[in-house]
Enzyme design. Structure first.
Site, PDB file in Angstrom:
ATOM      1  NE  ARG A  58     -50.587  -3.251  -3.003  1.00 37.70           N
ATOM      2  CZ  ARG A  58     -51.348  -4.337  -3.016  1.00 37.70           C
ATOM      3  NH1 ARG A  58     -51.177  -5.265  -3.935  1.00 37.70           N
ATOM      4  NH2 ARG A  58     -52.268  -4.524  -2.102  1.00 37.70           N
ATOM      5  CE  LYS A 200     -47.191  -2.337   0.429  1.00 36.65           C
ATOM      6  NZ  LYS A 200     -46.707  -2.380   1.817  1.00 36.65           N
ATOM      7  CG  HIS A 220     -47.653  -5.296   5.645  1.00 39.12           C
ATOM      8  ND1 HIS A 220     -49.003  -5.348   5.408  1.00 39.12           N
ATOM      9  CD2 HIS A 220     -47.252  -4.085   5.200  1.00 39.12           C
ATOM     10  CE1 HIS A 220     -49.400  -4.222   4.841  1.00 39.12           C
ATOM     11  NE2 HIS A 220     -48.358  -3.438   4.705  1.00 39.12           N
ATOM     12  CB  SER A 238     -54.922  -0.648   4.344  1.00 40.68           C
ATOM     13  OG  SER A 238     -54.688   0.622   3.910  1.00 40.68           O
ATOM     14  CE  LYS A 242     -48.648  -1.152   8.410  1.00 38.16           C
ATOM     15  NZ  LYS A 242     -49.683  -1.367   7.423  1.00 38.16           N
ATOM     16  CB  THR A 243     -49.156   5.228   9.750  1.00 33.08           C
ATOM     17  OG1 THR A 243     -48.865   4.317   8.686  1.00 33.08           O
ATOM     18  CG2 THR A 243     -48.291   6.458   9.593  1.00 33.08           C
ATOM     19  CG  ASP A 257     -45.849  -0.404   4.842  1.00 34.09           C
ATOM     20  OD1 ASP A 257     -46.850  -0.879   5.405  1.00 34.09           O
ATOM     21  OD2 ASP A 257     -45.673  -0.491   3.619  1.00 34.09           O
ATOM     22  NE  ARG A 322     -51.644   4.123  -0.189  1.00 36.42           N
ATOM     23  CZ  ARG A 322     -51.406   3.423   0.908  1.00 36.42           C
ATOM     24  NH1 ARG A 322     -50.449   3.747   1.736  1.00 36.42           N
ATOM     25  NH2 ARG A 322     -52.154   2.378   1.195  1.00 36.42           N
TER      26      ARG A 322
END
Length: 541
Positions: A58, A200, A220, A238, A242-243, A257, A322
């Site tokens: 981004r 996003k 988030h 990031s 989390k994942t 997410d 990704r």
């Protein structure tokens, strides 16, 4: 299966003229077109790999919100949320409409917000076939019967090939931009093919609409639910896990997410897919993500070996390689993707200074303070010029996507935590025994053991000790974890070095918090580190 509904979708109502419209094509068909147009290639197992071109992430400096009657008094304006005038937006919208007219376009009707109560229809019009396939993966998919009378609430126009010739005339910084207009309910993406801008963009829109109009807290975070119906939420920036940590063979994944927390204590996924980092991916470390990379998934900006296989270790295009895939590529998922009864919240941080405990329990004030702070550390090597760890703070663990003042989200979180009687935990997935370069990374199996112990209620009855500098409550025992690592000071060879590094980090927290202090309650302010560098440590230790 080809979707033959509404093949005559008329885009003229948006001003788009002489277009060839591909409507809600299947992922297989979109992949085939992408390959035919030489816009991507297939991996040996048939997964599509594409390159997003100049932008591999981004571009936060090129994100704008239209400042008008609806937004002017609601948005937290500043470096994250930059204003653009409505008339400048209209000019750019006209430019994009002219640019897309006469082209082959890909239209997808889908929705976001899995809880039917909050469902929001989104129509996306893209210049590239693979951008449209990304939307198939990431938004929630509608049945054919639901497409017949589809009316969008938001419209996304994505034109990666368009660049503004005279950016200053439109009030933007350079040729690319990502802009939200809350009155027209349009998201414009121009000049960047990075797919995350669309995802996003809609997330940012929900982060304003849901709290103000629906009393829903947008988060988030990732989330999963256990067999007993207890939901766990994982916040983190990031690279903090989390994942990885929400993928648990004993629990069903709600999403990885973006979620909402309703007044009825339902946690629902905004999305219909996952968008995971794949740098250094291995099947051993991340079995779920690794196995989800199959036909239907899209790999972004990965590098191939000479034998045609993907080299997940190669970051020569970007560190931010990704994959996007529909959530049904994961075996153990909650369907539909929402659940009630949030019981535990985890704030994940990768502390490269090696001073935060691997697990600690937070009071409500500490929880709000750490949520507003959104701390992690950047490690040497992740960005040019970083040779030692640098503290990184992102309010609400997602500042780039939060249009309201962070204390608005923090106060909603505090209220919901108290109503639902949730426990909040800070989990350090970073270093122990010294900072990056000296200590070692906390083992994933130990972190998993801590999370399992919490989810099984095994840390409810143990004794806790308070950290002298951060005030956090550290368990003295945790099954499956060596007790000596639970208090980080024990893992350092030199206790004095530990104390001075901890004070240095505490000071960074205080400095970062100054910009929120005037809008934070006393309880939140008191949730911060107990001491700053001006205090003398003698009486604390």
């Amino acid at each position: 299966m080809e979707n033959l509904l509404k093949t005559n979708v008329n885009l003229e109502k948006y001003g788009l003229k002489n277009t060839t419209v591909h409507y809600n094509l299947s992922p297989e068909k979109l992949q085939e077109i992408t390959i035919e147009k030489k816009m991507g290639r297939e991996t040996p197992n048939g997964t599509l790999a594409i390159n997003t071109g100049k932008f591999t992430g981004r571009s936060p400096k090129d994100r704008f919100l239209v400042k008008d009657e609806y937004t002017k008094d609601k948005v937290w304006w500043g470096k994250t949320n930059k204003p653009i005038d409505p008339d400048k937006f209209d000019l750019l919208q006209d430019e994009i409409i002219n640019y897309l007219s006469g082209k082959e376009l890909y239209v997808r009707d889908a929705y976001v917000c899995a809880d039917p109560e909050y469902k929001m229809n989104v129509r996306t019009i893209t210049e590239y076939p693979w951008s449209n396939m990304f939307i198939y993966n990431m938004f929630l998919r509608l049945e054919n019967s639901e497409l017949e009378n589809f009316k969008e609430e938001w419209l996304v126009l994505c034109a990666p090939g368009y660049e503004a010739k005279d950016p200053a005339a439109y009030g933007i910084r350079q040729g690319n931009f990502s802009i939200l207009n809350f009155t027209k309910k349009i998201a414009l993406v121009g000049g960047s093919a990075y797919t995350g801008e669309m995802k996003k963009g809609i997330f940012s829109a929900l982060n304003l609409i849901l709290p103000i109009e629906k009393n829903v807290l947008p988060m988030h975070c990732s989330a999963n639910v256990g067999e007993a119906g207890d939901t766990a939420i994982f916040f983190g920036l990031s690279g903090t896990g989390k994942t990885t940590l929400s993928a648990d063979p004993d629990r069903k994944l709600i999403g990885d997410d973006e979620h909402g927390w309703t007044a009825e204590n339902t946690i629902f996924n905004f999305e219909g897919g996952c968008y995971a980092k794949v740098i250094d991916l291995t099947e051993e470390k991340e079995p779920d993500i690794y196995r989800a990379i199959k036909p239907g998934a899209i790999l972004e900006n990965v590098v191939f070996k000479e034998n045609g296989e993907v080299d997940f270790e190669d970051s020569s295009i970007t560190q931010n390689t990704r994959v996007s895939y529909p959530i049904y590529h994961i075996d153990n998922i909650q369907q539909p993707s929402y659940a009630k009864n949030p019981k535990n919240i985890f704030f994940l941080t990768c502390d490269a200074f090696g001073v935060l405990p691997p697990v600690s329990k937070l009071t409500p004030g500490q929880a709000a303070y750490h949520f507003i702070s959104g701390y992690t550390a950047k490690v040497a090597g992740t960005e040019a010029g970083i040779t030692e760890p640098v503290p990184s703070f992102s309010a609400c663990f997602g500042e780039p996507f939060m249009p309201l003042h962070p204390t608005v989200y923090a106060e909603m979180l505090s209220k919901k935590m108290e109503e639902a009687n949730v426990n909040v935990w800070l989990i350090n997935t970073g270093w122990s025994g010294g900072p990056y370069g000296v200590g070692s990374r906390i083992r994933l199996r130990h972190t998993r053991a801590m999370i399992s112990a919490i989810l099984e209620g095994k840390l409810n009855k143990v004794n806790y000790e308070q950290h002298p500098i951060f005030g956090l409550f550290m368990p003295e025992y945790c099954p499956g974890v060596p007790s000596e690592i639970l208090d980080p000071m024990n893992t350092w060879l030199q206790k004095g070095a530990y104390v001075s590094k901890a004070i240095q980090l505490a000071h960074s927290f205080h400095l970062n918090f100054e910009k929120f202090a005037n809008q934070a309650s006393q309880q939140i302010i008191e949730g911060g580190p107990l001491i700053d560098e001006h205090h003398h440590l003698g009486e604390h230790v």
